[in-house]
Design an enzyme around this catalytic site. Structure first.
Site, PDB file in Angstrom:
ATOM      1  N   VAL A  59       0.810  -1.229   0.000  1.00 46.96           N
ATOM      2  CA  VAL A  59       0.000   0.000   0.000  1.00 46.96           C
ATOM      3  C   VAL A  59       0.841   1.276   0.000  1.00 46.96           C
ATOM      4  CG1 VAL A  59      -2.039  -1.021   1.117  1.00 46.96           C
ATOM      5  CG2 VAL A  59      -0.255   0.041   2.552  1.00 46.96           C
ATOM      6  N   TYR A 149       1.120   5.646  16.652  1.00 47.18           N
ATOM      7  CA  TYR A 149       0.011   4.971  15.953  1.00 47.18           C
ATOM      8  C   TYR A 149      -1.228   5.860  16.026  1.00 47.18           C
ATOM      9  CZ  TYR A 149      -3.612   1.296  15.345  1.00 47.18           C
ATOM     10  OH  TYR A 149      -4.691   0.543  14.928  1.00 47.18           O
TER      11      TYR A 149
HETATM   12  P1  NAD Z   1      -3.217  -7.599  11.247  1.00 44.48           P
HETATM   13  O1  NAD Z   1      -1.809  -7.266  11.569  1.00 44.48           O
HETATM   14  O2  NAD Z   1      -3.776  -8.904  11.639  1.00 44.48           O
HETATM   15  O3  NAD Z   1      -3.477  -7.417   9.675  1.00 44.48           O
HETATM   16  C1  NAD Z   1      -2.959  -6.315   8.969  1.00 44.48           C
HETATM   17  C2  NAD Z   1      -2.748  -6.724   7.532  1.00 44.48           C
HETATM   18  O4  NAD Z   1      -2.168  -5.609   6.828  1.00 44.48           O
HETATM   19  C3  NAD Z   1      -1.755  -7.904   7.377  1.00 44.48           C
HETATM   20  O5  NAD Z   1      -2.302  -8.882   6.514  1.00 44.48           O
HETATM   21  C4  NAD Z   1      -0.523  -7.245   6.790  1.00 44.48           C
HETATM   22  O6  NAD Z   1       0.255  -8.102   5.971  1.00 44.48           O
HETATM   23  C5  NAD Z   1      -1.142  -6.115   5.986  1.00 44.48           C
HETATM   24  N1  NAD Z   1      -0.169  -5.078   5.647  1.00 44.48           N
HETATM   25  C6  NAD Z   1       0.767  -4.500   6.442  1.00 44.48           C
HETATM   26  N2  NAD Z   1       1.545  -3.668   5.736  1.00 44.48           N
HETATM   27  C7  NAD Z   1       1.084  -3.717   4.458  1.00 44.48           C
HETATM   28  C8  NAD Z   1       1.487  -3.072   3.255  1.00 44.48           C
HETATM   29  N3  NAD Z   1       2.524  -2.224   3.211  1.00 44.48           N
HETATM   30  N4  NAD Z   1       0.782  -3.330   2.114  1.00 44.48           N
HETATM   31  C9  NAD Z   1      -0.272  -4.202   2.135  1.00 44.48           C
HETATM   32  N5  NAD Z   1      -0.677  -4.842   3.251  1.00 44.48           N
HETATM   33  C10 NAD Z   1       0.002  -4.602   4.390  1.00 44.48           C
HETATM   34  O7  NAD Z   1      -4.075  -6.391  11.854  1.00 44.48           O
HETATM   35  P2  NAD Z   1      -5.655  -6.217  12.103  1.00 44.48           P
HETATM   36  O8  NAD Z   1      -5.854  -6.211  13.557  1.00 44.48           O
HETATM   37  O9  NAD Z   1      -6.445  -7.111  11.243  1.00 44.48           O
HETATM   38  O10 NAD Z   1      -5.789  -4.694  11.618  1.00 44.48           O
HETATM   39  C11 NAD Z   1      -6.506  -4.297  10.469  1.00 44.48           C
HETATM   40  C12 NAD Z   1      -6.764  -2.791  10.568  1.00 44.48           C
HETATM   41  O11 NAD Z   1      -7.553  -2.516  11.727  1.00 44.48           O
HETATM   42  C13 NAD Z   1      -5.496  -1.945  10.721  1.00 44.48           C
HETATM   43  O12 NAD Z   1      -5.614  -0.751   9.974  1.00 44.48           O
HETATM   44  C14 NAD Z   1      -5.467  -1.642  12.203  1.00 44.48           C
HETATM   45  O13 NAD Z   1      -4.746  -0.472  12.491  1.00 44.48           O
HETATM   46  C15 NAD Z   1      -6.943  -1.521  12.520  1.00 44.48           C
HETATM   47  N6  NAD Z   1      -7.254  -1.732  13.938  1.00 44.48           N
HETATM   48  C16 NAD Z   1      -6.947  -2.907  14.575  1.00 44.48           C
HETATM   49  C17 NAD Z   1      -7.245  -3.049  15.923  1.00 44.48           C
HETATM   50  C18 NAD Z   1      -6.925  -4.314  16.698  1.00 44.48           C
HETATM   51  O14 NAD Z   1      -7.039  -4.287  17.931  1.00 44.48           O
HETATM   52  N7  NAD Z   1      -6.575  -5.401  16.077  1.00 44.48           N
HETATM   53  C19 NAD Z   1      -7.859  -2.000  16.616  1.00 44.48           C
HETATM   54  C20 NAD Z   1      -8.154  -0.839  15.937  1.00 44.48           C
HETATM   55  C21 NAD Z   1      -7.846  -0.714  14.590  1.00 44.48           C
END
Ligand code: NAD
Length: 256
Positions: A59, A149
């Site tokens: 991305v 973050y």
């Molecule tokens: P996760 O780490 O399980 O998944 C994140 C995904 O993004 C992974 O598959 C990773 O390979 C991909 N990714 C990372 N860098 C990338 C890049 N440069 N290009 C393409 N893909 C890339 O995390 P998640 O918990 O599923 O998080 C998903 C979204 O939700 C994120 O934006 C995160 O900030 C947000 N979020 C998560 C939480 C939580 O508690 N898990 C809370 C609030 C917000």
């Protein structure tokens, strides 16, 4: 309710976690789904198991977005929904995070959202489609675990509102909304427990997970499906009167 029949959706970072669960729900809701991620093996396997298509996407790279959009249009002819889901967390304090950590956070969490929005917009204008951005509760209130973050997710929150307003002013009829998860049990969720443990100088990650659970008034941590259902609603025509809005799905954490 919450159907996506005949729609084409693209999700970044959907090889696993919240994006992975959302991709599955979207296929079940009738959409043709394309997943873009840097985790090629995991992503391709997940896509195959749910009946979606996988493309490599970093991305942070404009050319990578262009190729991913081309592949989507080639496969399905149009794009109705973009989910800017890819995100990273470093879990370090203001004094501990390096400048490289910060640049990595900005590249994925902010530049990634901007590039995705720009790459998808010409296609979304044709379908009067919509964008769902993954912000966080850390984009609404402060995060003592990872202020950097929080700095990026606060940006996603306000970019969502600003892009929604700009596209409305220009008459594009492209809606843009954000979703704000609490702590969700994914690989990133686990990372938050590890940083919390480090801050409390303990190795007992289970005890720390329990502390995190107690910050959620509803009495449990979130699971990816909790957020997938919210994203599906925002992506579907059932939220047709929502734009520039943030859907908070946090078990009551920010109600306190
Ligand atoms: P996760 O780490 O399980 O998944 C994140 C995904 O993004 C992974 O598959 C990773 O390979 C991909 N990714 C990372 N860098 C990338 C890049 N440069 N290009 C393409 N893909 C890339 O995390 P998640 O918990 O599923 O998080 C998903 C979204 O939700 C994120 O934006 C995160 O900030 C947000 N979020 C998560 C939480 C939580 O508690 N898990 C809370 C609030 C917000």
């Amino acid at each position: 309710m919450n159907r996506l029949d005949g729609k084409v959706a693209f999700l970044s970072g959907a090889a696993r976690g919240i994006g992975g669960a959302t991709a599955k729900r979207m296929v079940e809701a009738g959409a043709k789904v394309v997943i873009g991620d840097v985790l090629d093996e995991v992503g391709a396997r997940h896509a195959q198991s749910i009946g979606a298509t996988y493309v490599h996407l970093d991305v942070t790279q404009e050319a990578s977005w262009a190729a991913a959009m081309d592949a989507t249009i080639k496969a399905h002819g149009k794009l109705d929904v973009l989910v800017n889901n890819a995100g990273i967390f470093v879990g370090k304090g203001v004094e501990d995070a390096s400048l490289d950590d910060w640049h990595r956070l900005v590249a994925v969490n902010l530049t990634g959202v901007l590039l995705g929005t720009r790459a998808a917009l010409p296609h979304l204008k044709k379908t009067k489609g919509n964008i769902v951005n993954l912000a966080s509760i850390a984009g609404l209130v402060g995060s003592q675990l990872d202020p950097l973050y929080s700095l990026t997710k606060g940006g996603v929150t306000l970019f969502t509102k600003s892009a929604a307003l700009e596209f409305a002013r220009k008459g594009y009829r492209v809606r843009v909304n954000s979703i704000h998860p609490g702590v969700i049990q994914t690989d990133m969720g686990d990372q938050t427990f590890v940083s919390r443990a480090r801050n409390l100088a303990t190795n007992d990650v289970d005890a720390v997970r329990d502390i995190a659970r107690k910050t959620h008034p509803i009495g449990r941590l979130g699971v990816p499906e909790d957020i997938a259902k919210g994203i599906l609603y925002l992506a579907s025509d059932d939220s047709a009167f929502m734009t520039g809005a943030g859907l908070v799905v946090d078990g009551g954490l920010t109600a306190q």
